[in-house]
Design an enzyme around this catalytic site. Structure first.
Site, PDB file in Angstrom:
ATOM      1  N   THR A   1       0.832  -1.204   0.000  1.00 41.22           N
ATOM      2  CA  THR A   1       0.000   0.000   0.000  1.00 41.22           C
ATOM      3  C   THR A   1       0.864   1.251   0.000  1.00 41.22           C
ATOM      4  O   THR A   1       0.617   2.206  -0.753  1.00 41.22           O
ATOM      5  CB  THR A   1      -0.928   0.010   1.220  1.00 41.22           C
ATOM      6  OG1 THR A   1      -1.699  -1.195   1.238  1.00 41.22           O
ATOM      7  CG2 THR A   1      -1.874   1.197   1.166  1.00 41.22           C
ATOM      8  N   ASP A   2       1.881   1.268   0.843  1.00 41.83           N
ATOM      9  CA  ASP A   2       2.788   2.422   0.875  1.00 41.83           C
ATOM     10  C   ASP A   2       3.521   2.575  -0.455  1.00 41.83           C
ATOM     11  O   ASP A   2       3.676   3.691  -0.968  1.00 41.83           O
ATOM     12  CB  ASP A   2       3.814   2.253   1.995  1.00 41.83           C
ATOM     13  CG  ASP A   2       3.258   2.631   3.358  1.00 41.83           C
ATOM     14  OD1 ASP A   2       2.276   3.377   3.410  1.00 41.83           O
ATOM     15  OD2 ASP A   2       3.812   2.171   4.370  1.00 41.83           O
ATOM     16  N   VAL A   3       3.995   1.467  -1.000  1.00 42.12           N
ATOM     17  CA  VAL A   3       4.762   1.532  -2.247  1.00 42.12           C
ATOM     18  C   VAL A   3       3.886   2.032  -3.391  1.00 42.12           C
ATOM     19  O   VAL A   3       4.288   2.917  -4.171  1.00 42.12           O
ATOM     20  CB  VAL A   3       5.381   0.165  -2.576  1.00 42.12           C
ATOM     21  CG1 VAL A   3       5.973   0.162  -3.984  1.00 42.12           C
ATOM     22  CG2 VAL A   3       6.467  -0.185  -1.560  1.00 42.12           C
TER      23      VAL A   3
ATOM     24  N   GLY B   1       3.225   5.659  -3.036  1.00 39.90           N
ATOM     25  CA  GLY B   1       4.389   6.431  -3.462  1.00 39.90           C
ATOM     26  C   GLY B   1       4.481   6.544  -4.971  1.00 39.90           C
ATOM     27  O   GLY B   1       4.859   7.595  -5.507  1.00 39.90           O
TER      28      GLY B   1
END
Length: 397
Positions: free
Chosen positions: A183-185, A188
């Site tokens: 999710t973070d990747v 980003g």
């Protein structure tokens, strides 16, 4: 003689007020493309991920340094300045730096920068060309806007864990998160794309704008065909283990000495697959002749294939499938990944000089430009490494 072309984002300056993963990963992407990224960190502690170890970068004597592998993974090609935003002097210094930047990235809680006069509303009139990207768990509005959001919980809330893991009726069945903070990747990556789009639009309008990115929004968008499976059928997909929801056979198979993946993506490949396993009649069987029928009859086809594939080794099957164009491959550990001849040929392991470790490893950016290749100009900076340099540069010292 023609002068060499500059990096795609050469001349673009980015102020990175983010920490942990989604924001720093976005800023690293922009830095890799040539932007000058200034990372603002808290004096004394810096980015939270500096302490997210072990493992840590080791020095030339094999001793741990202060730089965690996690931090190193998302902060190359940046400069670090240590400033205390909670002081009027610190906030004013960051505001002055922002006034000379093209992009500002932050992942404070909603409204968190307003107290320092560094929110978009406080900056936009004096900095009309600024592209301001806010990354939060749930976005700037809606009933959950004020709540914190972390990758793991978003994987659960956003549906990924309902489709990841072994089926509930199988041993070990149940919800499973991905092995990396997807999710973070992906947030980003969306942030990088949004900023590039805003920079391009600014070339026409001369105006900056505000970008509101939410982990939950990006996560739901990332589910791709799985959300459309539900939206078109009204049936929520469930966990299918290592099998594909829409393609058969497309899964992990156990061989006599381990496991392998067979990814049969169309009917032509299925015919080649059946010939390779010496069962050509399966390709003309009315139950399996098309992918739609193979999905309908998965429960009879897969057990047959499992029995066949268990009769030989992984490498024997790969050697049989590859010449006839059947996509397949081993399941590798990460050390095996970096030892793979294709990964070596693509030089995905890079090293940059580092003042504490001698050298610091880094994973190569996958973008391959023909004329403006990615440059690994800087190691992930030590805390406040460039404070004096940046303060002088902006007339603050």
């Amino acid at each position: 003689m023609t002068e060499p072309r500059r990096a795609p984002l050469a001349g673009v300056r980015v102020l990175d007020l983010s920490r942990v993963l989604a924001g720093p990963f976005c800023a690293q992407n922009l830095a890799d493309l040539g932007a000058d990224v200034i990372k603002v960190e808290r004096p004394g502690t810096g980015d939270d991920t500096r302490a997210w170890g072990p493992p840590y970068l080791r020095d030339e004597q094999g001793q741990d340094t202060s730089e965690s592998a996690y931090y190193l993974s998302t902060n190359r090609n940046k400069r670090s300045i240590a400033i205390d935003l909670s002081t009027p002097e610190g906030a004013q210094a960051v505001r002055k730096i922002a006034s000379q930047c093209d992009v500002l990235i932050e992942n404070f809680k909603v409204g968190g920068l307003k107290q320092y006069g560094l929110d978009y509303e406080s900056l936009k009139d004096d900095m009309p060309g600024l592209i301001y990207c806010s990354i939060t768990g749930f976005g700037q509005d809606g009933p959950f806007a004020s709540r914190p959001g972390y990758d793991f919980m978003i994987q659960g809330m956003g549906g990924l864990m309902s489709i990841t893991g072994e089926r509930d009726d199988q041993p070990g069945g149940g919800p499973q998160k991905a092995g990396v903070a997807v999710t973070d990747v992906i947030t980003g990556l969306y942030a990088s794309m949004a900023i590039l789009g805003a920079l391009h639009e600014r070339n026409r309008s001369g105006k900056g704008q505000y970008i509101d990115l939410a982990l939950l929004d990006c996560h739901v968008a990332m589910l791709a065909n799985q959300t459309l499976n539900y939206m078109t059928s009204g049936v929520a997909p469930g966990r299918a283990g290592n099998a594909h929801q829409n393609v058969v056979p497309y899964q992990v198979f156990k061989t006599s000495d381990g496991h392998m993946i067979a990814a049969v993506g169309n009917d032509s490949q299925f015919r080649s697959f059946c010939k390779a396993i010496e069962r050509p009649e399966l390709a003309t069987d009315e139950r399996y002749v098309t992918n739609s029928k193979r999905i309908q009859n998965r429960d009879t086809l897969i057990p047959m294939l499992e029995e066949i594939l268990a009769s030989r080794t992984r490498d024997e099957w790969i050697a049989a499938f590859e010449p006839v164009g059947v996509p397949c491959g081993p399941i590798q550990t990460i050390d095996q990944v970096f030892d793979h001849p294709q990964v070596k040929a693509r030089e995905l392991w890079k090293e940059v000089p580092h003042p504490l470790g001698g050298v610091s490893p880094t994973t190569a950016n996958p973008i391959r430009y023909s004329d403006t290749p990615i440059e690994y100009r800087r190691h992930a900076p030590t805390l406040g490494e460039h404070t004096d340099e940046i303060l002088r540069e902006f007339g603050l010292k």
